[in-house]
Design a protein around this motif. Structure first.
Motif, PDB file in Angstrom:
ATOM      1  N   ARG A   1       3.122  15.587 -48.400  1.00 32.68           N
ATOM      2  CA  ARG A   1       2.287  15.948 -47.255  1.00 32.68           C
ATOM      3  C   ARG A   1       2.457  14.936 -46.125  1.00 32.68           C
ATOM      4  O   ARG A   1       2.518  15.305 -44.948  1.00 32.68           O
ATOM      5  N   ALA A   2       2.527  13.640 -46.471  1.00 31.14           N
ATOM      6  CA  ALA A   2       2.723  12.603 -45.455  1.00 31.14           C
ATOM      7  C   ALA A   2       4.057  12.787 -44.739  1.00 31.14           C
ATOM      8  O   ALA A   2       4.140  12.684 -43.511  1.00 31.14           O
ATOM      9  N   VAL A   3       5.104  13.065 -45.521  1.00 31.04           N
ATOM     10  CA  VAL A   3       6.427  13.279 -44.929  1.00 31.04           C
ATOM     11  C   VAL A   3       6.405  14.502 -44.016  1.00 31.04           C
ATOM     12  O   VAL A   3       6.994  14.496 -42.924  1.00 31.04           O
ATOM     13  N   LYS A   4       5.700  15.546 -44.430  1.00 34.33           N
ATOM     14  CA  LYS A   4       5.621  16.761 -43.634  1.00 34.33           C
ATOM     15  C   LYS A   4       4.839  16.538 -42.335  1.00 34.33           C
ATOM     16  O   LYS A   4       5.158  17.109 -41.288  1.00 34.33           O
ATOM     17  N   LEU A   5       3.796  15.704 -42.392  1.00 32.27           N
ATOM     18  CA  LEU A   5       2.973  15.440 -41.212  1.00 32.27           C
ATOM     19  C   LEU A   5       3.631  14.463 -40.239  1.00 32.27           C
ATOM     20  O   LEU A   5       3.261  14.415 -39.059  1.00 32.27           O
ATOM     21  N   ALA A   6       4.590  13.683 -40.720  1.00 36.77           N
ATOM     22  CA  ALA A   6       5.178  12.632 -39.891  1.00 36.77           C
ATOM     23  C   ALA A   6       5.746  13.133 -38.564  1.00 36.77           C
ATOM     24  O   ALA A   6       5.501  12.518 -37.519  1.00 36.77           O
ATOM     25  N   PRO A   7       6.504  14.235 -38.533  1.00 39.79           N
ATOM     26  CA  PRO A   7       7.043  14.677 -37.245  1.00 39.79           C
ATOM     27  C   PRO A   7       5.965  15.017 -36.223  1.00 39.79           C
ATOM     28  O   PRO A   7       6.136  14.746 -35.024  1.00 39.79           O
ATOM     29  N   SER A   8       4.860  15.597 -36.669  1.00 34.44           N
ATOM     30  CA  SER A   8       3.819  16.022 -35.728  1.00 34.44           C
ATOM     31  C   SER A   8       2.811  14.921 -35.422  1.00 34.44           C
ATOM     32  O   SER A   8       1.911  15.108 -34.612  1.00 34.44           O
ATOM     33  N   THR A   9       2.951  13.769 -36.069  1.00 30.54           N
ATOM     34  CA  THR A   9       2.062  12.637 -35.788  1.00 30.54           C
ATOM     35  C   THR A   9       2.884  11.461 -35.274  1.00 30.54           C
ATOM     36  O   THR A   9       2.867  11.157 -34.081  1.00 30.54           O
ATOM     37  N   VAL A  10       3.633  10.828 -36.150  1.00 26.97           N
ATOM     38  CA  VAL A  10       4.483   9.706 -35.753  1.00 26.97           C
ATOM     39  C   VAL A  10       5.516  10.159 -34.729  1.00 26.97           C
ATOM     40  O   VAL A  10       5.739   9.501 -33.708  1.00 26.97           O
ATOM     41  N   GLY A  11       6.138  11.304 -35.002  1.00 26.78           N
ATOM     42  CA  GLY A  11       7.149  11.814 -34.080  1.00 26.78           C
ATOM     43  C   GLY A  11       6.578  12.105 -32.708  1.00 26.78           C
ATOM     44  O   GLY A  11       7.213  11.840 -31.681  1.00 26.78           O
ATOM     45  N   ALA A  12       5.366  12.649 -32.670  1.00 28.23           N
ATOM     46  CA  ALA A  12       4.731  12.960 -31.393  1.00 28.23           C
ATOM     47  C   ALA A  12       4.422  11.694 -30.597  1.00 28.23           C
ATOM     48  O   ALA A  12       4.551  11.668 -29.371  1.00 28.23           O
ATOM     49  N   ILE A  13       4.013  10.633 -31.301  1.00 29.35           N
ATOM     50  CA  ILE A  13       3.728   9.367 -30.619  1.00 29.35           C
ATOM     51  C   ILE A  13       5.014   8.759 -30.072  1.00 29.35           C
ATOM     52  O   ILE A  13       5.052   8.250 -28.941  1.00 29.35           O
ATOM     53  N   LEU A  14       6.081   8.815 -30.854  1.00 26.19           N
ATOM     54  CA  LEU A  14       7.373   8.326 -30.369  1.00 26.19           C
ATOM     55  C   LEU A  14       7.823   9.125 -29.151  1.00 26.19           C
ATOM     56  O   LEU A  14       8.344   8.568 -28.176  1.00 26.19           O
ATOM     57  N   ASP A  15       7.619  10.431 -29.189  1.00 21.35           N
ATOM     58  CA  ASP A  15       7.999  11.300 -28.079  1.00 21.35           C
ATOM     59  C   ASP A  15       7.201  10.971 -26.818  1.00 21.35           C
ATOM     60  O   ASP A  15       7.735  10.909 -25.709  1.00 21.35           O
ATOM     61  N   GLU A  16       5.906  10.727 -27.008  1.00 21.70           N
ATOM     62  CA  GLU A  16       5.024  10.492 -25.870  1.00 21.70           C
ATOM     63  C   GLU A  16       5.222   9.113 -25.237  1.00 21.70           C
ATOM     64  O   GLU A  16       5.177   8.970 -24.004  1.00 21.70           O
ATOM     65  N   ARG A  17       5.459   8.114 -26.057  1.00 23.23           N
ATOM     66  CA  ARG A  17       5.417   6.736 -25.566  1.00 23.23           C
ATOM     67  C   ARG A  17       6.777   6.079 -25.365  1.00 23.23           C
ATOM     68  O   ARG A  17       6.855   4.957 -24.847  1.00 23.23           O
ATOM     69  N   PHE A  18       7.821   6.730 -25.798  1.00 18.36           N
ATOM     70  CA  PHE A  18       9.162   6.179 -25.629  1.00 18.36           C
ATOM     71  C   PHE A  18      10.040   7.158 -24.868  1.00 18.36           C
ATOM     72  O   PHE A  18      10.019   8.360 -25.134  1.00 18.36           O
ATOM     73  N   SER A  19      10.815   6.612 -23.967  1.00 16.71           N
ATOM     74  CA  SER A  19      11.800   7.438 -23.277  1.00 16.71           C
ATOM     75  C   SER A  19      13.002   7.630 -24.190  1.00 16.71           C
ATOM     76  O   SER A  19      13.152   6.936 -25.205  1.00 16.71           O
ATOM     77  N   GLU A  20      13.866   8.547 -23.794  1.00 17.60           N
ATOM     78  CA  GLU A  20      15.065   8.788 -24.594  1.00 17.60           C
ATOM     79  C   GLU A  20      15.920   7.531 -24.664  1.00 17.60           C
ATOM     80  O   GLU A  20      16.463   7.191 -25.732  1.00 17.60           O
ATOM     81  N   ASP A  21      16.022   6.808 -23.555  1.00 17.91           N
ATOM     82  CA  ASP A  21      16.811   5.579 -23.533  1.00 17.91           C
ATOM     83  C   ASP A  21      16.190   4.512 -24.436  1.00 17.91           C
ATOM     84  O   ASP A  21      16.901   3.798 -25.148  1.00 17.91           O
ATOM     85  N   GLU A  22      14.851   4.420 -24.421  1.00 18.35           N
ATOM     86  CA  GLU A  22      14.177   3.441 -25.284  1.00 18.35           C
ATOM     87  C   GLU A  22      14.376   3.773 -26.759  1.00 18.35           C
ATOM     88  O   GLU A  22      14.528   2.871 -27.594  1.00 18.35           O
ATOM     89  N   LEU A  23      14.379   5.044 -27.093  1.00 15.53           N
ATOM     90  CA  LEU A  23      14.627   5.453 -28.475  1.00 15.53           C
ATOM     91  C   LEU A  23      16.039   5.072 -28.906  1.00 15.53           C
ATOM     92  O   LEU A  23      16.254   4.642 -30.047  1.00 15.53           O
ATOM     93  N   ARG A  24      16.988   5.217 -28.003  1.00 12.37           N
ATOM     94  CA  ARG A  24      18.359   4.814 -28.322  1.00 12.37           C
ATOM     95  C   ARG A  24      18.424   3.309 -28.575  1.00 12.37           C
ATOM     96  O   ARG A  24      19.104   2.848 -29.494  1.00 12.37           O
ATOM     97  N   GLN A  25      17.709   2.544 -27.729  1.00  9.42           N
ATOM     98  CA  GLN A  25      17.672   1.086 -27.914  1.00  9.42           C
ATOM     99  C   GLN A  25      17.014   0.722 -29.245  1.00  9.42           C
ATOM    100  O   GLN A  25      17.469  -0.187 -29.956  1.00  9.42           O
ATOM    101  N   LEU A  26      15.942   1.433 -29.588  1.00 16.57           N
ATOM    102  CA  LEU A  26      15.248   1.168 -30.842  1.00 16.57           C
ATOM    103  C   LEU A  26      16.153   1.458 -32.030  1.00 16.57           C
ATOM    104  O   LEU A  26      16.229   0.669 -32.989  1.00 16.57           O
TER     105      LEU A  26
END
Length: 201
Positions: A106-131
């Motif tokens: 369940r945690a793995v399934k929820l990760a895209p809509s929680t952790v993934g959403a936060i990464l999407d909201e707070r990081f730009s595409e370039d920042e994600l590449r750097q990360l």
């Protein structure tokens, strides 16, 4: 219990409460395919941290239950303690075996809509590449490899420093709680194999 790996802390502290509460956040429909791919790769790299979080969610209440059960077993007649302890251990093991995979999945399934959403909201595409570049770098991998050694060194030193003092203070707390409950516990400093005092009737 194993501590949460250091590499997982920064990415998942902000999302832990959301995962535990089961709240769902949706990734923006305007997110580019390239950015979604970067987020998916990050989540894959951090899956071990997500699974560790899921184990923690399960182990916390189980640990509290076992502590309470252990205290209760010590107050039972001596001839019944071993059987009771084994029965409780079997029940707890079955609970963990039955529910561990469910909570992990369940945690793995929820990760895209929680952790993934936060990464999407707070990081730009370039920042994600750097990360990603950092996480895949030799320096980051070396840091992650020694993180367990660093945690163990600190934990061992901390326990060596405060262990005896904490044991004594915890024994005092146990005595106080037992007095309030009207039961007996082994006196502070008693050997672990000593026979517990009988419960007051």
């Amino acid at each position: 219990m194993n501590a949460t790996p250091l590499k997982s802390v920064k990415l998942f502290v902000a999302a832990a409460a959301l995962v535990c509460a089961g709240q769902v956040l949706a990734q923006s429909s305007t997110t580019s395919p390239a950015k979604k791919e970067l987020i998916t790769k990050l989540l894959t790299m951090q899956q071990a941290g997500i699974e560790t979080l899921a184990r923690t969610v399960l182990q916390a209440p189980v640990g509290q239950l076992m502590q309470g059960a252990s205290s209760a077993v010590r107050q039972m007649p001596a001839e019944k303690r071993e059987a009771a302890a084994k029965a409780i251990e079997a029940d707890v093991k079955k609970f963990v075996d039955d529910n561990g995979p469910f909570i992990r999945d369940r945690a793995v399934k929820l990760a895209p809509s929680t952790v993934g959403a936060i990464l999407d909201e707070r990081f730009s595409e370039d920042e994600l590449r750097q990360l990603l570049a950092w996480l895949e770098s030799p320096t980051s991998k070396k840091f992650n490899q020694v993180s367990n050694d660093m945690q163990k060194a600190l934990t061992d030193k901390l326990l060596a420093e405060i262990g005896p003092t904490l044991d004594t203070r915890f024994s005092t707390l146990q005595q106080s709680v037992a007095k309030t409950l009207g039961v007996s516990v082994p006196p502070a400093g008693a050997a672990s194999g000593a026979k517990p005092a009988a419960a007051k009737k």
